[in-house]
Write a protein that holds these residues in place. Structure first.
Motif, PDB file in Angstrom:
ATOM      1  N   LYS A  91       0.810  -1.222   0.000  1.00  0.00           N
ATOM      2  CA  LYS A  91       0.000   0.000   0.000  1.00  0.00           C
ATOM      3  C   LYS A  91       0.838   1.265   0.000  1.00  0.00           C
ATOM      4  O   LYS A  91       0.317   2.345  -0.280  1.00  0.00           O
ATOM      5  CB  LYS A  91      -0.930   0.005   1.228  1.00  0.00           C
ATOM      6  CG  LYS A  91      -1.982  -1.076   1.220  1.00  0.00           C
ATOM      7  CD  LYS A  91      -2.937  -0.940   0.030  1.00  0.00           C
ATOM      8  CE  LYS A  91      -2.669  -1.977  -1.045  1.00  0.00           C
ATOM      9  NZ  LYS A  91      -3.593  -1.897  -2.176  1.00  0.00           N
ATOM     10  N   ASN A  92       2.102   1.170   0.338  1.00  0.00           N
ATOM     11  CA  ASN A  92       2.952   2.347   0.255  1.00  0.00           C
ATOM     12  C   ASN A  92       3.192   2.760  -1.188  1.00  0.00           C
ATOM     13  O   ASN A  92       3.359   3.944  -1.496  1.00  0.00           O
ATOM     14  CB  ASN A  92       4.299   2.085   0.939  1.00  0.00           C
ATOM     15  CG  ASN A  92       4.156   1.918   2.434  1.00  0.00           C
ATOM     16  OD1 ASN A  92       3.305   2.581   3.049  1.00  0.00           O
ATOM     17  ND2 ASN A  92       4.950   1.041   3.015  1.00  0.00           N
ATOM     18  N   GLN A  93       3.197   1.782  -2.079  1.00  0.00           N
ATOM     19  CA  GLN A  93       3.439   2.071  -3.485  1.00  0.00           C
ATOM     20  C   GLN A  93       2.141   2.156  -4.278  1.00  0.00           C
ATOM     21  O   GLN A  93       2.011   2.998  -5.163  1.00  0.00           O
ATOM     22  CB  GLN A  93       4.349   0.992  -4.083  1.00  0.00           C
ATOM     23  CG  GLN A  93       4.725   1.239  -5.536  1.00  0.00           C
ATOM     24  CD  GLN A  93       5.699   0.182  -6.052  1.00  0.00           C
ATOM     25  OE1 GLN A  93       6.120  -0.705  -5.305  1.00  0.00           O
ATOM     26  NE2 GLN A  93       6.062   0.299  -7.328  1.00  0.00           N
ATOM     27  N   PHE A  94       1.181   1.295  -3.960  1.00  0.00           N
ATOM     28  CA  PHE A  94      -0.075   1.245  -4.713  1.00  0.00           C
ATOM     29  C   PHE A  94      -1.213   1.636  -3.761  1.00  0.00           C
ATOM     30  O   PHE A  94      -1.902   0.771  -3.215  1.00  0.00           O
ATOM     31  CB  PHE A  94      -0.281  -0.149  -5.311  1.00  0.00           C
ATOM     32  CG  PHE A  94       0.908  -0.646  -6.105  1.00  0.00           C
ATOM     33  CD1 PHE A  94       1.168  -0.126  -7.362  1.00  0.00           C
ATOM     34  CD2 PHE A  94       1.766  -1.603  -5.579  1.00  0.00           C
ATOM     35  CE1 PHE A  94       2.265  -0.569  -8.091  1.00  0.00           C
ATOM     36  CE2 PHE A  94       2.856  -2.054  -6.309  1.00  0.00           C
ATOM     37  CZ  PHE A  94       3.116  -1.526  -7.561  1.00  0.00           C
ATOM     38  N   LYS A  95      -1.376   2.917  -3.597  1.00  0.00           N
ATOM     39  CA  LYS A  95      -2.271   3.441  -2.566  1.00  0.00           C
ATOM     40  C   LYS A  95      -3.743   3.206  -2.884  1.00  0.00           C
ATOM     41  O   LYS A  95      -4.567   3.042  -1.981  1.00  0.00           O
ATOM     42  CB  LYS A  95      -2.024   4.944  -2.389  1.00  0.00           C
ATOM     43  CG  LYS A  95      -0.601   5.314  -2.009  1.00  0.00           C
ATOM     44  CD  LYS A  95      -0.441   6.822  -1.910  1.00  0.00           C
ATOM     45  CE  LYS A  95       0.991   7.212  -1.552  1.00  0.00           C
ATOM     46  NZ  LYS A  95       1.965   6.814  -2.589  1.00  0.00           N
ATOM     47  N   SER A  96      -4.084   3.203  -4.145  1.00  0.00           N
ATOM     48  CA  SER A  96      -5.510   3.152  -4.513  1.00  0.00           C
ATOM     49  C   SER A  96      -5.901   1.817  -5.139  1.00  0.00           C
ATOM     50  O   SER A  96      -6.973   1.712  -5.747  1.00  0.00           O
ATOM     51  CB  SER A  96      -5.848   4.296  -5.482  1.00  0.00           C
ATOM     52  OG  SER A  96      -5.119   4.158  -6.701  1.00  0.00           O
ATOM     53  N   PHE A  97      -5.054   0.800  -4.995  1.00  0.00           N
ATOM     54  CA  PHE A  97      -5.321  -0.480  -5.657  1.00  0.00           C
ATOM     55  C   PHE A  97      -6.059  -1.429  -4.709  1.00  0.00           C
ATOM     56  O   PHE A  97      -5.671  -1.624  -3.557  1.00  0.00           O
ATOM     57  CB  PHE A  97      -4.005  -1.125  -6.106  1.00  0.00           C
ATOM     58  CG  PHE A  97      -4.189  -2.430  -6.811  1.00  0.00           C
ATOM     59  CD1 PHE A  97      -4.494  -2.461  -8.162  1.00  0.00           C
ATOM     60  CD2 PHE A  97      -4.091  -3.638  -6.121  1.00  0.00           C
ATOM     61  CE1 PHE A  97      -4.671  -3.664  -8.821  1.00  0.00           C
ATOM     62  CE2 PHE A  97      -4.262  -4.844  -6.779  1.00  0.00           C
ATOM     63  CZ  PHE A  97      -4.562  -4.862  -8.132  1.00  0.00           C
TER      64      PHE A  97
END
Length: 994
Positions: free
Chosen positions: A177-183
């Motif tokens: 979630k640090n890299q893909f916040k909205s996935f």
């Protein structure tokens, strides 16, 4: 400046949407717009961009019927929601759906249109720009399919916090979630799938596999997780290769060579269908069979791979499939598709042409759709069956149910259901916003978002807190990583007997919610290996090591390549492929095959074994013979022979021999603590008592005979009381040694495991070898003293001490016990006890035979010698020998004197001792001696001894002699008679002691 910014953004938006003509999207207006990304095509045509002219958009090729079905699932869900009176009432959902062509570039082109429109809305440029046809922002995107594509899309959408709900991207990297916040996604991540693959390999006891992965963000992380799980389960990987649908032919050839030369039969593949297809085609061309393919969900049911012409190569495929769902009414919806009716779906036209291998009249024969078909058909991938370069026109009346395509394969709705669920997840998030009560919202101070002006980030916030029940009654909520935890179905590829198509038979499932070790279930009866066999294939580097062996490492080889080594003695293995042999418990030993442990053989000198029986019989024989001798001596206790052997001491001596024989029985049988503590003291005290009796008895007679004339003091000194006292004192010393031994270091029973591995010797631990040495040493000391006295008294009358026999018995005693020491030290186990028993019995039999058997023989078989006369005769003979010895000494002295005087001329006596015929003996001789004297009257008697012969004569010749000679002769005779009388006086003194 503001006008300039507006111009740039509009230009960007115009460019991003211009690449997609009217036929390249499915679009419908609404109050809220949802974006969609689907792989309507499998790839793009390779095109060399030399930049000599303006670059053109690449062309999508190879139509994907399943991709179109997934798109239809999104449209169906949106229409179902719009018609629902409870979900988002008075609100209409619209959609903008694009084709990703299964490539990152196309997906980013589509994503850019979503972002551009949202950026325009966020800038609020309506007052500066005359935007008459306002397009609402895309508040959420459904897609994409591949993890690599979703990674690129998520990076872009995440910048603007536009929620992305994927239906098929399972890479575990996307959980960051640090890299893909909205996935978010409605499919489980690959971490569970990789674990499930390792569990299947472990289930079938395979340990030698190869791995193939797509060279993207789906394949690499998935196979990396599998390697981690494989290493934990001791599964070795023979080869690991990366592939791509864009790999050149040489790279594909190299991978195929590796597969062909590998001894691993199981191949784990983390890839999508399009990436794997070129490799499978080359394998089919080379006809490489006998491999078992373990498929990830991305290609386990791919229509590109599950083709009948490939089945002979990949018929043994076992794959993972997502849990199938149910979508009521979806089947009818799929059948209603038509280019003229689906005005909002720009992909319907191409779908119709690809399905019926025709072209719609309003389209050009060389349209992109037609061109893409021919390229696909030339590669064997088209859905149609035409062979010409051009298609016939479509009538529009074709029946879609008459053609079998993956589009209508709705028997197991997996990805389609995930799409359906993704749309409903967004709809329920919007419903939460629609029904939000001010003060109870998720935003600052409990505020709620305005459904009419909702923004993407607000929808993302509600998606993270989503919780609803789907149409199948299951709870749907995303975890902290934006994932839905789900289960997998395990499928096996079968060839349909009806039409020869490939069908996916469900043979098990994997429950990620279950405990570790209980997650996997497989029904082996449903599995067909290679399409026909029920036998599980073998895929191990080495053959299984049978129970009784262990795996041995082969230097330079992986741990799965091993040799089978027999377990050493004392160790066992009761399972196949044991890494190490287990040691048997202390009281157990491995069986012949080393597959289990059996109780060790227990050994001791048992009563029932032949050796034990023989020793027992000898001990009983000794007891019987000793008892017999004791009975004989008791019955004939008043006879001269018994009296002459010191009757009371003989009884005690026989009792001690009984104890000696009996003590040997304590060494036979299983040693217990009490027997161990009793047997050595019993043996030591018994022998000391025996030897003490012989010592006192022998020493008494020797002292009496060496005395000149036995006096009353001698008789008192050697009375019975004193004799018993001396025996007691000698025995008491041994008793003290035993008591000290038992107090300080008592012997105990001991289970010896060290002598032989498979045998437990139950022996007696003596506690102190020094104490045992003192016990035997003291016994031997008394025996040495006894031997000394017996040897010294060997020439005494036999009826008193049988010195020769006692000497011989002591020699036997010493030989036995001197031999015992090395034998005791060199033997082990039960033979230690046997050696000591043999020594006890041999010494006891030697003493019994030498001392008593001669007397018993005389008592029972020679009663004529068991008389007082015989006893006195023996004593008299001894007296005469002593007298003769003295006479010889004196005669030698007299002769020397006569020679010194010059000799004489008269007659000389004819013997060394002369006496008158009528000489009276003041001490009458025994009858036997008297008879000898009467028989020898007038004749000469010779007494022989070691230094010569003395002739005893009772008469003299009457030669002519002178007076001087007569006087000398009378003087000598008088002296010699006096010496003889002294000897007879000693004989008379000893008679009462008999």
């Amino acid at each position: 400046m503001t006008s300039y910014s507006c111009y740039l953004i509009l230009l960007l938006f115009t460019w991003s949407t211009a690449a997609y003509g009217p036929n390249q999207r499915a679009q419908k207006k609404g109050d809220i717009i949802l974006g969609g990304l689907f792989p309507i095509h499998f790839g793009v045509a390779a095109k060399d961009q030399d930049l000599k002219s303006r670059p053109e958009s690449v062309e999508c090729i190879r139509y994907n019927f399943r991709g179109f079905r997934w798109l239809q699932a999104m449209i169906f869900a949106i229409e179902e929601i719009n018609s629902s009176p409870t979900l988002l009432p008075n609100m209409t959902l619209g959609y903008r759906i694009f084709d990703t062509c299964n490539t990152v570039s196309k997906a980013l082109e589509a994503t850019l249109s979503f972002v551009a429109q949202n950026k325009i809305d966020s800038l609020n440029l309506d007052e500066f720009c005359n935007c008459s046809e306002h397009i609402p922002s895309t508040i959420a995107v459904v897609g994409a399919t591949g993890s690599g594509i979703s990674t690129a899309v998520a990076n872009l959408l995440g910048l603007f916090y536009i929620p992305q709900v994927s239906y098929a991207s399972s890479s575990r990297l996307l959980s960051n979630k640090n890299q893909f916040k909205s996935f978010l996604r409605t499919i489980p991540n690959d971490e569970h799938q990789a674990t499930a693959m390792a569990d299947i390999i472990e289930y079938f006891r395979w340990n030698w596999v190869g791995t193939i992965a797509a060279d993207d963000d789906y394949g690499r992380p998935g196979i990396e997780k599998f390697r981690e799980e494989a290493e934990e389960r001791d599964i070795c990987i023979d080869f690991s290769e990366l592939i791509s649908q864009y790999s050149d032919e040489e790279e594909i050839q190299q991978v195929v060579e590796v597969i062909q030369n590998s001894t691993a039969r199981v191949i784990v593949v983390f890839s999508s269908g399009p990436d794997l297809e070129p490799l499978i085609r080359e394998i089919v061309r080379r006809n490489i069979t006998g491999k078992i393919w373990l498929a990830s969900e991305a290609w386990a049911s791919s229509s590109l791979i599950a083709m009948p012409e490939f089945f002979r190569v990949i018929g043994s495929t076992i794959g993972f499939a997502l849990k199938a769902g149910q979508i009521p009414g979806f089947r009818e919806f799929l059948q209603k598709v038509h280019p003229k009716k689906s005005t909002n779906n720009g992909f319907a036209k191409e779908f119709w042409e690809e399905t019926f291998n025709c072209y719609l009249p309003d389209g050009s024969k060389n349209s992109p759709a037609s061109t893409s078909f021919h390229k696909g058909h030339e590669e064997g991938l088209g859905a149609g069956n035409g062979t010409s370069a051009f298609r016939s026109p479509c009538t529009g009346d074709e029946n879609i149910t008459s053609v079998e395509t993956p589009y209508l394969d709705y028997t197991h709705l997996r990805i389609s259901y995930n799409v359906y669920l993704a749309v409903y997840s967004i709809a329920h998030a919007l419903q939460d916003i629609y029904t939000c009560t001010p003060g109870k919202g998720l935003f600052t101070n409990g505020s709620c978002a305005d459904i009419k002006k909702v923004e993407a980030w607000q929808v993302l916030k509600h998606l993270r807190h989503l919780n609803f029940t789907n149409n199948m009654g299951e709870q749907v909520d995303f975890d902290e990583f934006g994932d839905l935890v789900g289960n997998y179905s395990i499928i096996n590829w079968h060839l349909s007997p009806e039409d020869g198509s490939v069908v996916f038979e469900e043979v098990g499932h994997y429950n990620v919610y279950a405990k570790k070790g209980e997650r996997l279930f497989i029904n082996e009866n449903k599995i067909l290996w290679g399409g026909f066999s029920k036998e599980v294939p073998f895929s191990n580097c080495s053959r299984d090591c049978l129970p009784g062996t262990r795996k041995g490492i082969i230097e330079g080889e992986p741990t799965c390549c091993f040799e089978c080594v027999d377990c050493p003695d004392g160790e066992y293995s009761d399972e196949t492929d044991a890494s190490a042999c287990d040691k048997c418990p202390e009281d157990y030993w491995s069986n012949e095959n080393h597959t289990s442990c059996i109780p060790k053989q227990i050994e001791f000198l048992a009563w029932t074994e032949p050796f034990g029986i023989a020793l027992t019989l000898f001990a009983v024989l000794g007891i019987f013979l000793t008892s017999f001798v004791l009975g004989v001596f008791t019955k004939f206790r008043n006879t001269p022979i018994v009296k002459a052997t010191n009757r009371e001491l003989s009884y005690l001596l026989l009792f001690s021999l009984l104890c000696c024989f009996s003590s040997s029985l304590f060494f036979i049988g299983e040693p217990q603590n009490w027997t161990c503590r009793l047997r050595q003291p019993a043996f030591g005290i018994s022998f000391v008592l025996c030897i003490s009796c012989i010592l006192v008895k022998t020493n008494r007679v020797l002292l009496v005979f060496e005395a000149k004339i036995p006096t009353s003091l001698h008789r008192k000194w050697w009375g019975l009381n004193l004799q018993f006292l001396l025996v007691f004192l000698c025995t008491f010393v041994q008793i003290v040694i035993c008591v000290i031994w038992l107090y300080t270091a008592p012997p105990s029973s001991y289970r010896n495991h060290e002598l032989e591995d498979e045998i437990i010797f139950i022996t007696c631990h003596e506690g102190s070898l020094m104490a045992l040495g003192f016990l035997i040493g003291y016994t031997c000391l008394l025996a040495a003293i006894c031997f000394f006295f017996a040897f010294k008294s060997r020439k005494l009358p036999e009826n008193f001490n049988e010195a020769k026999f006692i000497t011989f018995s002591m020699l036997i005693f010493f030989i036995v016990w001197i031999s015992f020491i090395p034998a005791y030290a060199s033997t082990y186990g039960k033979f230690v006890s046997a050696v000591e028993v043999i020594a006890i019995l041999a010494a006891s039999f030697g003493l019994l035979a030498c001392i008593f058997f001669n007397k018993v023989y005389i008592i029972l078989f020679k009663p004529s010698r068991n008389t007082i006369e015989e006893v006195r005769c023996s004593t008299a003979a001894h007296a005469f020998k002593v007298a003769a010895r003295a006479t010889l000494r004196r005669s030698n002295v007299s002769r020397k004197r006569s020679n010194s005087l010059g000799g004489s001329t008269g007659s000389t006596p004819s013997s060394s001792i002369s006496s008158k015929s009528n000489h009276e003996d003041p001490f009458p001789l025994p009858a036997c001696a008297e008879r000898q004297r009467q028989q020898q009257r007038g004749c000469k008697q010779k007494v022989s001894f070691g230094s010569g012969t003395v002739t005893l004569s009772l008469s003299f010749e009457e030669p002519q002699k002178n007076a001087m000679a007569n006087r000398n002769a009378k003087r000598r005779n008088s002296l010699e008679a006096q010496n003889s009388d002294d000897s007879l006086m000693r004989h008379r003194a000893l008679l009462p002691l008999q």
